[in-house]
Scaffold this motif. Structure first.
Motif, PDB file in Angstrom:
ATOM      1  N   SER A  14       0.883  -1.437  -0.040  1.00 34.58           N
ATOM      2  CA  SER A  14       0.033  -0.069  -0.402  1.00 34.58           C
ATOM      3  C   SER A  14       0.817   1.380  -0.048  1.00 34.58           C
ATOM      4  O   SER A  14       1.841   0.904   0.737  1.00 34.58           O
ATOM      5  CB  SER A  14      -0.895  -0.257   1.046  1.00 34.58           C
ATOM      6  OG  SER A  14      -1.516   1.277   1.499  1.00 34.58           O
ATOM      7  N   ARG A  16      -0.631   4.202   0.884  1.00 34.42           N
ATOM      8  CA  ARG A  16      -0.761   5.284   1.335  1.00 34.42           C
ATOM      9  C   ARG A  16      -0.562   5.967   2.645  1.00 34.42           C
ATOM     10  O   ARG A  16      -0.238   4.366   3.487  1.00 34.42           O
ATOM     11  CB  ARG A  16      -2.480   4.240   1.802  1.00 34.42           C
ATOM     12  CG  ARG A  16      -3.684   5.238   1.861  1.00 34.42           C
ATOM     13  CD  ARG A  16      -5.151   4.493   1.815  1.00 34.42           C
ATOM     14  NE  ARG A  16      -5.231   3.670   3.394  1.00 34.42           N
ATOM     15  CZ  ARG A  16      -5.840   3.621   4.322  1.00 34.42           C
ATOM     16  NH1 ARG A  16      -5.658   4.760   4.318  1.00 34.42           N
ATOM     17  NH2 ARG A  16      -5.522   3.004   4.963  1.00 34.42           N
ATOM     18  N   SER A  19      -1.547   3.660   6.261  1.00 34.45           N
ATOM     19  CA  SER A  19      -2.035   2.545   5.353  1.00 34.45           C
ATOM     20  C   SER A  19      -2.188   1.912   6.931  1.00 34.45           C
ATOM     21  O   SER A  19      -1.957   2.198   7.410  1.00 34.45           O
ATOM     22  CB  SER A  19      -1.020   1.686   4.420  1.00 34.45           C
ATOM     23  OG  SER A  19      -1.010   0.254   4.469  1.00 34.45           O
ATOM     24  N   GLU A  83      -5.147  -6.431  -0.137  1.00 32.51           N
ATOM     25  CA  GLU A  83      -6.029  -7.577  -0.852  1.00 32.51           C
ATOM     26  C   GLU A  83      -7.043  -5.624  -1.953  1.00 32.51           C
ATOM     27  O   GLU A  83      -7.544  -5.255  -1.231  1.00 32.51           O
ATOM     28  CB  GLU A  83      -6.895  -7.952  -0.553  1.00 32.51           C
ATOM     29  CG  GLU A  83      -7.985  -8.660  -1.707  1.00 32.51           C
ATOM     30  CD  GLU A  83      -8.758  -9.839  -1.013  1.00 32.51           C
ATOM     31  OE1 GLU A  83      -8.262 -10.979  -0.629  1.00 32.51           O
ATOM     32  OE2 GLU A  83      -9.719  -9.810  -1.052  1.00 32.51           O
ATOM     33  N   SER A 118      -7.404  -6.380   6.519  1.00 30.54           N
ATOM     34  CA  SER A 118      -7.968  -5.134   6.132  1.00 30.54           C
ATOM     35  C   SER A 118      -9.032  -5.395   6.599  1.00 30.54           C
ATOM     36  O   SER A 118      -9.534  -6.300   7.963  1.00 30.54           O
ATOM     37  CB  SER A 118      -9.079  -6.472   4.453  1.00 30.54           C
ATOM     38  OG  SER A 118     -10.055  -6.134   4.087  1.00 30.54           O
TER      39      SER A 118
HETATM   40  C1  LIG Z   1      -9.067  -0.278  -5.558  1.00 30.80           C
HETATM   41  C2  LIG Z   1      -9.663  -1.111  -3.900  1.00 30.80           C
HETATM   42  C3  LIG Z   1     -10.469  -2.787  -3.738  1.00 30.80           C
HETATM   43  C4  LIG Z   1      -9.821  -3.261  -2.675  1.00 30.80           C
HETATM   44  N1  LIG Z   1     -10.444  -4.563  -2.916  1.00 30.80           N
HETATM   45  C5  LIG Z   1     -10.503  -5.046  -1.947  1.00 30.80           C
HETATM   46  C6  LIG Z   1     -10.572  -6.380  -1.583  1.00 30.80           C
HETATM   47  O1  LIG Z   1     -10.402  -7.422  -2.514  1.00 30.80           O
HETATM   48  N2  LIG Z   1     -10.608  -7.186  -0.859  1.00 30.80           N
HETATM   49  C7  LIG Z   1     -10.991  -6.732   1.268  1.00 30.80           C
HETATM   50  O2  LIG Z   1     -10.556  -7.426   1.678  1.00 30.80           O
HETATM   51  N3  LIG Z   1     -10.666  -5.282   0.479  1.00 30.80           N
HETATM   52  C8  LIG Z   1     -10.439  -4.171  -0.702  1.00 30.80           C
HETATM   53  N4  LIG Z   1     -10.377  -3.214  -0.248  1.00 30.80           N
HETATM   54  C9  LIG Z   1     -10.426  -2.799   0.781  1.00 30.80           C
HETATM   55  C10 LIG Z   1      -9.668  -2.406   1.600  1.00 30.80           C
HETATM   56  O3  LIG Z   1      -8.502  -3.621   1.769  1.00 30.80           O
HETATM   57  C11 LIG Z   1      -8.871  -1.189   2.102  1.00 30.80           C
HETATM   58  O4  LIG Z   1      -8.515   0.071   1.590  1.00 30.80           O
HETATM   59  C12 LIG Z   1      -7.866  -1.429   2.999  1.00 30.80           C
HETATM   60  O5  LIG Z   1      -7.420   0.007   3.915  1.00 30.80           O
HETATM   61  C13 LIG Z   1      -5.991  -0.877   1.976  1.00 30.80           C
HETATM   62  O6  LIG Z   1      -5.161  -1.043   2.815  1.00 30.80           O
HETATM   63  P1  LIG Z   1      -4.106  -0.229   3.801  1.00 30.80           P
HETATM   64  O7  LIG Z   1      -5.233   0.529   4.873  1.00 30.80           O
HETATM   65  O8  LIG Z   1      -3.169  -0.999   4.029  1.00 30.80           O
HETATM   66  O9  LIG Z   1      -3.855   0.810   2.556  1.00 30.80           O
HETATM   67  C14 LIG Z   1     -10.191  -2.489  -1.922  1.00 30.80           C
HETATM   68  C15 LIG Z   1      -9.836  -1.048  -1.866  1.00 30.80           C
HETATM   69  C16 LIG Z   1      -9.749  -0.115  -3.058  1.00 30.80           C
HETATM   70  C17 LIG Z   1      -8.770   1.050  -2.098  1.00 30.80           C
END
Ligand SMILES: Cc1cc2nc3c(=O)[nH]c(=O)nc-3n(C[C@H](O)[C@H](O)[C@H](O)COP(=O)(O)O)c2cc1C
Length: 191
Positions: A14, A16, A19, A83, A118
């Motif tokens: 990530s 972000r 994150s 993911e 997640s």
């Molecule tokens: C483009 C996109 C696709 C996502 N697809 C999934 C997914 O398939 N499965 C899931 O559990 N979360 C999904 N999410 C939610 C992410 O798990 C959540 O935004 C998480 O906080 C991202 O990780 P980070 O906090 O480390 O950035 C998705 C988020 C984004 C932006």
């Protein structure tokens, strides 16, 4: 406890700032067994989108070489990744595609451990199977168990303070890191 110091590089999927996966990654050094040193990889955020024309004209970008060198120099690699749409987030997939093209590609024979967080209940389990599949092609050695899927992560990780707040999550991570140290010692090419 490993007999020698193990250098492990962690790669966050990530980009972000806040994150959850980055919070987990940042917590790893304090959860690692004695003798295992975990440090963040060089950044993947500056990699251009993979394009063979770049590779064939100006060669590999310096940032790609830097990551490849860091992976080669490490005893193991940990992926901390969310993911995205049931798969590997595009910045991380882009980085893997670049590094996979470097001669003497650095994941070959490299011990790998996977962790994902997640807000959803499955904790990003599906990205791990996607990563496992890519690591098979790259001839890496991926630790089977324990698996770390941090589901409902907003209840276990405080993204404001940058702390894992759930003791059970920390304990599971400690178990995985201890297992990873043994795995590296038994199977790692550099051990
Ligand atoms: C483009 C996109 C696709 C996502 N697809 C999934 C997914 O398939 N499965 C899931 O559990 N979360 C999904 N999410 C939610 C992410 O798990 C959540 O935004 C998480 O906080 C991202 O990780 P980070 O906090 O480390 O950035 C998705 C988020 C984004 C932006």
């Amino acid at each position: 406890m490993a007999d020698k110091t193990l250098i492990v590089v962690s790669i966050c999927g990530s980009l972000r700032k806040g994150s959850y996966n980055r919070v987990v990654m940042n917590a790893l050094p304090a959860l690692a067994p004695e003798g295992m040193h975990i440090r963040e990889s060089p950044p993947i955020s500056e990699f251009p989108l993979y394009n063979a024309d770049i590779e064939n004209s100006t060669g590999f970008p310096a940032a790609v070489q830097t990551l490849a060198d860091a992976i080669r120099a490490a005893d193991g690699v940990i992926f901390n990744s969310p993911e995205y749409n049931f798969g590997i987030p595009s910045p991380l997939k882009n980085a893997l595609d670049w590094v996979s093209r470097v001669p003497n590609q650095p994941f070959a024979g490299k011990p790998i451990a996977l962790q994902s967080a997640s807000p959803g209940p499955l904790g990003g389990g599906r990205v791990q199977y996607d990563l496992r599949r890519a690591m098979v092609f790259l001839d890496a050695l991926t630790l089977n168990k324990p698996e770390i899927f941090i589901g409902n992560c907003t209840q276990r990780i405080n993204d404001k303070t940058g702390q894992i707040t759930d003791q059970q999550t920390k304990d599971f991570i400690k178990l995985q890191l201890a297992a990873f140290a043994k795995f590296i010692t038994v199977y790692g090419a550099k051990s």
